[in-house]
Design an enzyme around this catalytic site. Sequence first.
Site, PDB file in Angstrom:
ATOM      1  N   GLY A  26      22.816  34.893-125.384  1.00  0.00           N
ATOM      2  CA  GLY A  26      23.711  33.916-126.017  1.00  0.00           C
ATOM      3  C   GLY A  26      25.171  34.334-126.050  1.00  0.00           C
ATOM      4  N   ASP A  73      16.701  47.361-134.754  1.00  0.00           N
ATOM      5  CA  ASP A  73      16.573  46.219-135.664  1.00  0.00           C
ATOM      6  C   ASP A  73      17.593  46.446-136.772  1.00  0.00           C
ATOM      7  OD1 ASP A  73      15.859  44.438-137.715  1.00  0.00           O
ATOM      8  OD2 ASP A  73      13.770  44.403-137.055  1.00  0.00           O
ATOM      9  N   SER A 113       9.046  30.458-147.754  1.00  0.00           N
ATOM     10  CA  SER A 113       8.482  31.528-148.581  1.00  0.00           C
ATOM     11  C   SER A 113       9.631  32.472-148.944  1.00  0.00           C
ATOM     12  CB  SER A 113       7.422  32.300-147.790  1.00  0.00           C
ATOM     13  OG  SER A 113       8.026  32.999-146.721  1.00  0.00           O
ATOM     14  N   TYR A 156      29.921  26.797-142.105  1.00  0.00           N
ATOM     15  CA  TYR A 156      29.232  26.548-143.380  1.00  0.00           C
ATOM     16  C   TYR A 156      29.188  27.807-144.260  1.00  0.00           C
ATOM     17  CZ  TYR A 156      24.831  27.826-140.840  1.00  0.00           C
ATOM     18  OH  TYR A 156      23.859  28.436-140.102  1.00  0.00           O
TER      19      TYR A 156
HETATM   20  C1  HXC Z   1       9.739  28.213-142.225  1.00  0.00           C
HETATM   21  C2  HXC Z   1       9.552  30.274-141.157  1.00  0.00           C
HETATM   22  C3  HXC Z   1       9.969  29.681-139.922  1.00  0.00           C
HETATM   23  C4  HXC Z   1      10.257  28.267-139.918  1.00  0.00           C
HETATM   24  C5  HXC Z   1       9.602  31.793-139.588  1.00  0.00           C
HETATM   25  N1  HXC Z   1       9.351  31.574-140.893  1.00  0.00           N
HETATM   26  N2  HXC Z   1       9.985  30.671-138.979  1.00  0.00           N
HETATM   27  N3  HXC Z   1       9.455  29.553-142.285  1.00  0.00           N
HETATM   28  N4  HXC Z   1      10.136  27.588-141.093  1.00  0.00           N
HETATM   29  N5  HXC Z   1      10.659  27.659-138.810  1.00  0.00           N
HETATM   30  C6  HXC Z   1       8.889  32.550-141.886  1.00  0.00           C
HETATM   31  C7  HXC Z   1       7.592  33.253-141.490  1.00  0.00           C
HETATM   32  O1  HXC Z   1       6.458  32.467-141.807  1.00  0.00           O
HETATM   33  C8  HXC Z   1       7.695  34.531-142.303  1.00  0.00           C
HETATM   34  O2  HXC Z   1       7.403  34.308-143.666  1.00  0.00           O
HETATM   35  C9  HXC Z   1       9.169  34.846-142.261  1.00  0.00           C
HETATM   36  O3  HXC Z   1       9.845  33.622-141.972  1.00  0.00           O
HETATM   37  C10 HXC Z   1       9.504  35.865-141.178  1.00  0.00           C
HETATM   38  O4  HXC Z   1       9.022  35.358-139.937  1.00  0.00           O
HETATM   39  P1  HXC Z   1       8.684  36.294-138.697  1.00  0.00           P
HETATM   40  O5  HXC Z   1       8.351  35.425-137.551  1.00  0.00           O
HETATM   41  O6  HXC Z   1       7.693  37.331-139.101  1.00  0.00           O
HETATM   42  O7  HXC Z   1      10.102  37.044-138.535  1.00  0.00           O
HETATM   43  P2  HXC Z   1      10.730  37.772-137.311  1.00  0.00           P
HETATM   44  O8  HXC Z   1       9.702  38.040-136.226  1.00  0.00           O
HETATM   45  O9  HXC Z   1      11.479  38.900-137.866  1.00  0.00           O
HETATM   46  O10 HXC Z   1      11.720  36.661-136.688  1.00  0.00           O
HETATM   47  C11 HXC Z   1      12.915  36.284-137.326  1.00  0.00           C
HETATM   48  C12 HXC Z   1      13.230  34.795-137.177  1.00  0.00           C
HETATM   49  C13 HXC Z   1      13.236  34.348-135.712  1.00  0.00           C
HETATM   50  C14 HXC Z   1      14.589  34.571-137.838  1.00  0.00           C
HETATM   51  C15 HXC Z   1      12.169  33.992-137.926  1.00  0.00           C
HETATM   52  O11 HXC Z   1      13.603  32.977-135.603  1.00  0.00           O
HETATM   53  C16 HXC Z   1      14.179  35.153-134.861  1.00  0.00           C
HETATM   54  O12 HXC Z   1      13.793  36.204-134.342  1.00  0.00           O
HETATM   55  N6  HXC Z   1      15.450  34.738-134.704  1.00  0.00           N
HETATM   56  C17 HXC Z   1      16.505  35.482-133.984  1.00  0.00           C
HETATM   57  C18 HXC Z   1      17.430  34.621-133.194  1.00  0.00           C
HETATM   58  C19 HXC Z   1      17.989  33.436-133.904  1.00  0.00           C
HETATM   59  O13 HXC Z   1      17.487  32.978-134.928  1.00  0.00           O
HETATM   60  N7  HXC Z   1      19.062  32.895-133.322  1.00  0.00           N
HETATM   61  C20 HXC Z   1      19.722  31.747-133.841  1.00  0.00           C
HETATM   62  C21 HXC Z   1      20.994  32.114-134.484  1.00  0.00           C
HETATM   63  S1  HXC Z   1      21.827  30.606-134.617  1.00  0.00           S
HETATM   64  P3  HXC Z   1       5.940  34.632-144.316  1.00  0.00           P
HETATM   65  O14 HXC Z   1       6.098  34.314-145.767  1.00  0.00           O
HETATM   66  O15 HXC Z   1       4.983  33.706-143.614  1.00  0.00           O
HETATM   67  O16 HXC Z   1       5.677  36.071-144.035  1.00  0.00           O
HETATM   68  C22 HXC Z   1      22.926  30.564-135.832  1.00  0.00           C
HETATM   69  C23 HXC Z   1      23.864  29.387-135.622  1.00  0.00           C
HETATM   70  C24 HXC Z   1      24.431  28.783-136.833  1.00  0.00           C
HETATM   71  O17 HXC Z   1      22.931  31.355-136.692  1.00  0.00           O
HETATM   72  C25 HXC Z   1      25.335  27.581-136.638  1.00  0.00           C
HETATM   73  C26 HXC Z   1      25.073  26.618-135.525  1.00  0.00           C
HETATM   74  C27 HXC Z   1      26.026  25.461-135.439  1.00  0.00           C
HETATM   75  P1  NAP Z   2      21.049  34.043-130.135  1.00  0.00           P
HETATM   76  O1  NAP Z   2      21.167  34.045-128.654  1.00  0.00           O
HETATM   77  O2  NAP Z   2      19.732  33.756-130.733  1.00  0.00           O
HETATM   78  O3  NAP Z   2      21.592  35.443-130.631  1.00  0.00           O
HETATM   79  C1  NAP Z   2      21.116  36.115-131.731  1.00  0.00           C
HETATM   80  C2  NAP Z   2      20.929  37.560-131.326  1.00  0.00           C
HETATM   81  O4  NAP Z   2      20.616  38.321-132.473  1.00  0.00           O
HETATM   82  C3  NAP Z   2      19.827  37.762-130.306  1.00  0.00           C
HETATM   83  O5  NAP Z   2      20.328  38.489-129.207  1.00  0.00           O
HETATM   84  C4  NAP Z   2      18.777  38.578-131.061  1.00  0.00           C
HETATM   85  O6  NAP Z   2      18.161  39.527-130.192  1.00  0.00           O
HETATM   86  C5  NAP Z   2      19.633  39.269-132.118  1.00  0.00           C
HETATM   87  N1  NAP Z   2      18.866  39.619-133.307  1.00  0.00           N
HETATM   88  C6  NAP Z   2      18.130  38.795-134.103  1.00  0.00           C
HETATM   89  N2  NAP Z   2      17.529  39.486-135.068  1.00  0.00           N
HETATM   90  C7  NAP Z   2      17.926  40.777-134.919  1.00  0.00           C
HETATM   91  C8  NAP Z   2      17.646  41.970-135.620  1.00  0.00           C
HETATM   92  N3  NAP Z   2      16.856  41.978-136.696  1.00  0.00           N
HETATM   93  N4  NAP Z   2      18.217  43.131-135.186  1.00  0.00           N
HETATM   94  C9  NAP Z   2      19.027  43.131-134.107  1.00  0.00           C
HETATM   95  N5  NAP Z   2      19.314  42.039-133.393  1.00  0.00           N
HETATM   96  C10 NAP Z   2      18.768  40.873-133.798  1.00  0.00           C
HETATM   97  O7  NAP Z   2      22.078  33.003-130.816  1.00  0.00           O
HETATM   98  P2  NAP Z   2      23.652  32.721-130.577  1.00  0.00           P
HETATM   99  O8  NAP Z   2      23.826  31.268-130.614  1.00  0.00           O
HETATM  100  O9  NAP Z   2      24.145  33.486-129.419  1.00  0.00           O
HETATM  101  O10 NAP Z   2      24.286  33.304-131.921  1.00  0.00           O
HETATM  102  C11 NAP Z   2      25.177  34.411-131.924  1.00  0.00           C
HETATM  103  C12 NAP Z   2      25.998  34.424-133.188  1.00  0.00           C
HETATM  104  O11 NAP Z   2      26.832  33.271-133.246  1.00  0.00           O
HETATM  105  C13 NAP Z   2      25.195  34.410-134.476  1.00  0.00           C
HETATM  106  O12 NAP Z   2      25.834  35.205-135.451  1.00  0.00           O
HETATM  107  C14 NAP Z   2      25.258  32.971-134.910  1.00  0.00           C
HETATM  108  O13 NAP Z   2      25.063  32.804-136.280  1.00  0.00           O
HETATM  109  C15 NAP Z   2      26.653  32.623-134.487  1.00  0.00           C
HETATM  110  N6  NAP Z   2      26.917  31.187-134.330  1.00  0.00           N
HETATM  111  C16 NAP Z   2      26.410  30.531-133.264  1.00  0.00           C
HETATM  112  C17 NAP Z   2      26.719  29.199-133.105  1.00  0.00           C
HETATM  113  C18 NAP Z   2      26.237  28.423-131.918  1.00  0.00           C
HETATM  114  O14 NAP Z   2      26.539  27.240-131.829  1.00  0.00           O
HETATM  115  N7  NAP Z   2      25.527  29.032-130.972  1.00  0.00           N
HETATM  116  C19 NAP Z   2      27.503  28.543-134.055  1.00  0.00           C
HETATM  117  C20 NAP Z   2      27.982  29.251-135.157  1.00  0.00           C
HETATM  118  C21 NAP Z   2      27.698  30.594-135.265  1.00  0.00           C
HETATM  119  P3  NAP Z   2      16.620  39.983-130.314  1.00  0.00           P
HETATM  120  O15 NAP Z   2      15.808  38.769-130.471  1.00  0.00           O
HETATM  121  O16 NAP Z   2      16.394  40.737-129.023  1.00  0.00           O
HETATM  122  O17 NAP Z   2      16.550  40.909-131.492  1.00  0.00           O
END
Ligand code: HXC
Ligand code: NAP
Length: 292
Positions: A26, A73, A113, A156
């Site tokens: 990303g 992590d 949760s 936000y």
């Molecule tokens: C409700 C959920 C859920 C969902 C997971 N959980 N997904 N609850 N709705 N969709 C719950 C699980 O049931 C669990 O709770 C807890 O969250 C942890 O889930 P895990 O899968 O065990 O966690 P983990 O493997 O550590 O994964 C973390 C994650 C996952 C956040 C859930 O989505 C991830 O790895 N994300 C990383 C990348 C990411 O999110 N990128 C987007 C950033 S975008 P319980 O109680 O069941 O144990 C961003 C942009 C903002 O920030 C602005 C945009 C305009």
């Molecule tokens: P993304 O591709 O999902 O990037 C998130 C990254 O965080 C992934 O590379 C993921 O890698 C890493 N990550 C997640 N959990 C982690 C952990 N526990 N330890 C270490 N690394 C972890 O999403 P993105 O859109 O590029 O977002 C990048 C940043 O921009 C974020 O801070 C997001 O909030 C911000 N942002 C994005 C947007 C948008 O429109 N895209 C808008 C506003 C703000 P692994 O899964 O390999 O750990």
Amino acid sequence: MKYTDKMLRDDALKGKNIIVTGGGSGLGKAMTKYFLELGAQVAITSRNLEKLQNTAKELETETGGKCLAVKCDVRHYDQVEAMHKTVIDNFGKVDILLNNAAGNFISPTERLSANAFDTIIDIVLKGTKNCTLACGKHWIDTKQQNTAVLNIVTTYAWTGSAYVVPSATAKAGVLALTRSLAVEWAKYGMRFNAIAPGPFPTKGAWDRLLPGELKEKFDLAKKVPLKRVGEHQELANLAAYMVSDFSAYLNGEVITLDGGEWLKGAGQFNILEAIPEEMWDMLEAMIRSKKK
Ligand code: HXC
Ligand code: NAP
């Protein structure tokens, strides 16, 4: 000149060593690529080592720069300290930290949760705190000057947002951390700034925030006054400037890069955009007639 062109001179980050959390995909990957093109050495870190190694190889081939993949992590301080040590062992020093890693998903808050809420807070707020503390303490101990931390937040962080409450809560904390340390640690030669991006399409964010049909239903470009989403290079240009020496006087600032999106939602009468041009003559006449 186009807004997707590369902005800074080729050697703008020469001699800088940078840690980018979440640098394997990303926006983190896009910023890493540009930092490498500008002469920096970059360590990318996240949970998935294979992904990081593939990205590092790809970016080294494309840019000719040095990119180090380190598994970590950010939720766990011991892993962050180990990652920091590995980077120092390989690069000699770290000059810049980019806290970009994040976790997020959409959900009504009452469906979450306690662990789900914690998971987002731990990645975003605690992860940023962990990396900042590890780098900051080291910079203080070694008296290293001219260092910078850049945090990626969201708009936000200050408006709050329904349906992404853990993320909004955590990003608000990151913004407070940015502004607080910009003052407290300036005496140690550190600068702290943040970027609040608007919509920049990435797989990680889009799959979690606009799953399935939501992508078609909510076209985020329509929410932006400039009627488009952001290009990754635009963000990379801003980030590179904010970590470079060109921004030496920039400290404690959050720069919004969203085409005016959040203000459009905020201004009370912005909805009047829906009024067709030809209606304004009639409306003006109605308003003026009230004077009489
Ligand atoms: C409700 C959920 C859920 C969902 C997971 N959980 N997904 N609850 N709705 N969709 C719950 C699980 O049931 C669990 O709770 C807890 O969250 C942890 O889930 P895990 O899968 O065990 O966690 P983990 O493997 O550590 O994964 C973390 C994650 C996952 C956040 C859930 O989505 C991830 O790895 N994300 C990383 C990348 C990411 O999110 N990128 C987007 C950033 S975008 P319980 O109680 O069941 O144990 C961003 C942009 C903002 O920030 C602005 C945009 C305009
Ligand atoms: P993304 O591709 O999902 O990037 C998130 C990254 O965080 C992934 O590379 C993921 O890698 C890493 N990550 C997640 N959990 C982690 C952990 N526990 N330890 C270490 N690394 C972890 O999403 P993105 O859109 O590029 O977002 C990048 C940043 O921009 C974020 O801070 C997001 O909030 C911000 N942002 C994005 C947007 C948008 O429109 N895209 C808008 C506003 C703000 P692994 O899964 O390999 O750990």
